[in-house]
Design an enzyme around this catalytic site. Structure first.
Site, PDB file in Angstrom:
ATOM      1  N   CYS A 198      -2.524   8.485   3.576  1.00  0.00           N
ATOM      2  CA  CYS A 198      -2.468   8.188   2.445  1.00  0.00           C
ATOM      3  C   CYS A 198      -3.451   8.369   1.439  1.00  0.00           C
ATOM      4  O   CYS A 198      -3.749   8.867   0.229  1.00  0.00           O
ATOM      5  CB  CYS A 198      -1.920   6.747   1.980  1.00  0.00           C
ATOM      6  N   GLU A 244       0.956  -1.159   0.019  1.00  0.00           N
ATOM      7  CA  GLU A 244      -0.021  -0.045   0.019  1.00  0.00           C
ATOM      8  C   GLU A 244       0.784   1.128  -0.123  1.00  0.00           C
ATOM      9  O   GLU A 244       1.747   1.356   1.152  1.00  0.00           O
ATOM     10  CB  GLU A 244      -0.822  -0.109   1.220  1.00  0.00           C
TER      11      GLU A 244
END
Length: 485
Positions: free
Chosen positions: A287, A253
């Site tokens: 994020c 990720e």
């Protein structure tokens, strides 16, 4: 301003709390004051090798346990974490600057992962494959891949642990956790908890140290079957390159540059609330943050004025338990804050206007990485704030006229993690759902949960965190074909 002190914390390897082979230690610095609040054992090459060998032994034991036996241990760990919830939450506030209220999400995701993934593993079904000639039966079974190494980002210290430890342990893999050097304290505290409950030796190992020594040693080793990480795209690219000493499963990720698109028919209050939360929550160090905010020109001025008003009401400070009204803490590092000012300077030099913020608050303690929430208008595609993941409390707001225009602008990025759209036009929703090049499209609201897949397109990653899909990173598939007698 009272700052908690945590003393010295050791590596957790092979079921033991140990000093680093070199005896070296790293300081953990509180970003609100600049004070040293703890020291952690600083792992090196020898410690990384020891962790790999420990995890190899741990895998042989853990993979042979039944799911029911693994579940008992995972729930025992969950309960022990909940008993230490207060110290863990306070440690996160002190080591990386998140608010006490914000730390609840880390605890929730970690404990939920420990209890949810065993049931997700239980619900995996063997796939039966029909035989066209009626001569055999065929099935696909899942088995644990082996030793997994997890590199974690600093922004959600224990949420990130949960995203890795849940699926890894449920699948039958052993795990080495390398937290970031910015926020290793809470992970080391988890190591102490594992030690206190006599968790099976070698199944989980926790160590932090320079990536050039620790991460490179583990990634280039042939022992790991799985390399998984949460971090920047640049780090992910290096890990992928280093991993090619053997064929390993990769789960990553990575960075994001989320578009946040508000149409003229949107519920403006909902969009504004989420634009504040998704940009300035956790000081923008997320994020999936709303980096690039696109607003239809017919409501642009109204949106911008209200966005500035709401940002101006955000209280910045040290978000300890006593300071419940603090919404935004310091940035986790001084380098991260310096980068925010570089981004602002770049934007202004290319024509952007600071609508609010752009300064260091005057009323907060010296030594902290403080910064005002910042809103820029007049943003264009030549600016760093448009092209790169900001990872801080700087928002760029841009008007658009047509659907075609905003689709092109939204997709004009190397990243493809999260995206957000606000509209009540169902045909538009269908089109944007299809054409936005992001692993997540969230419409008129935001939802994250341990059971919902979290993954990206393009340079935002490989595989998924959360949901049953995360188990696939830790499992290998085996075909079993049996001739009919």
């Amino acid at each position: 301003m009272k700052v908690e002190k945590y003393g010295y914390k050791k590596l957790y390897i092979d079921g033991k709390l140990i000093d680093a082979a070199s005896g070296e230690k790293d300081d953990v610095v509180c970003p609100a004051t600049g004070e040293v609040i703890a020291q952690v054992a600083r792992a090196g090459v020898a410690d990384a090798k020891k962790a790999l060998e420990s995890a190899q032994r741990g895998f042989k034991y853990w993979s042979k346990l039944s799911l029911a036996e693994r579940t008992k241990w995972m729930l025992k760990l969950r309960d022990a974490i909940l008993e230490k919830e207060e110290i863990l939450r306070t440690a996160m506030v002190h080591e990386m600057g998140k608010t006490y209220a914000g730390s609840q999400e880390d605890i929730d995701r970690l404990t939920e992962a420990l209890e949810w993934y065993p049931s997700a593993m239980q619900n995996l079904r063997e796939e039966q494959i029909p035989d066209h000639d009626n001569t055999h039966t065929h099935k696909m079974i899942s088995q644990p891949a082996g030793v997994a190494v997890a590199y974690l980002a600093w922004n959600f210290p224990l949420l990130n642990v949960g995203y890795k430890i849940g699926p890894a342990l449920a699948s039958g893999c052993s795990l080495i956790i390398k937290p970031s050097g910015i926020s290793p304290l809470s992970s080391y505290l988890v190591g102490e908890i594992l030690h206190d409950i006599n968790f099976p030796a070698g199944v989980v190992n926790i160590l932090a140290g320079p990536s050039s020594e620790v991460a490179t040693t583990m990634t280039t080793s042939k022992i790991p079957a799985v390399i998984t990480m949460i971090g920047s795209t640049q780090t992910g690219q290096k890990v992928i390159a280093d991993s090619t000493t053997s064929i390993k499963k990769l789960g990553m990720e990575l960075g994001g540059n989320a578009p946040f698109i508000v149409f003229e028919d949107a519920d403006l209050d909902v969009a504004l609330d989420l634009a504040i939360g998704l940009k300035f929550g956790n000081s923008g160090q997320i994020c999936v943050a709303a980096n690039r905010i696109f607003v239809h020109k017919s409501i642009y001025d109204k949106f911008l004025a209200e966005y500035v008003k709401r940002a101006s009401e955000i209280k910045v400070g040290f978000g300890t338990k006593e300071n419940e009204d603090v919404f935004m803490g310091p940035l986790a590092s001084s380098g991260g804050r310096d980068r925010m000012f570089d981004i602002i300077e770049d934007a202004v030099s290319k024509g952007a206007k600071i609508e609010f913020g752009g300064k260091i608050p005057e009323h907060l303690p010296e030594g902290g990485n403080w910064m005002e929430p910042t809103i820029l208008s007049g943003v264009n595609m030549d600016m760093t704030v448009f092209n790169q993941e900001t990872f801080g409390p700087v928002a760029g707001v841009m008007p658009f006229e047509t659907d075609d225009e905003v689709i092109e602008l939204a997709n004009d990025t190397e990243f493809g993690l999260a995206s957000y759209i606000f509209t009540n036009d169902h045909k538009r929703i269908e089109r944007f759902t299809e054409e936005l090049e992001f692993g997540e499209v969230q419409i008129n609201g935001v939802k994250y949960a341990i059971y919902l897949p979290h993954g990206g397109f393009k340079n935002s990653g490989i595989g998924h965190d959360c949901s049953h899909l995360a188990l696939e990173d830790y499992l290998v598939k085996k075909r079993v074909s049996t001739a009919l007698l």
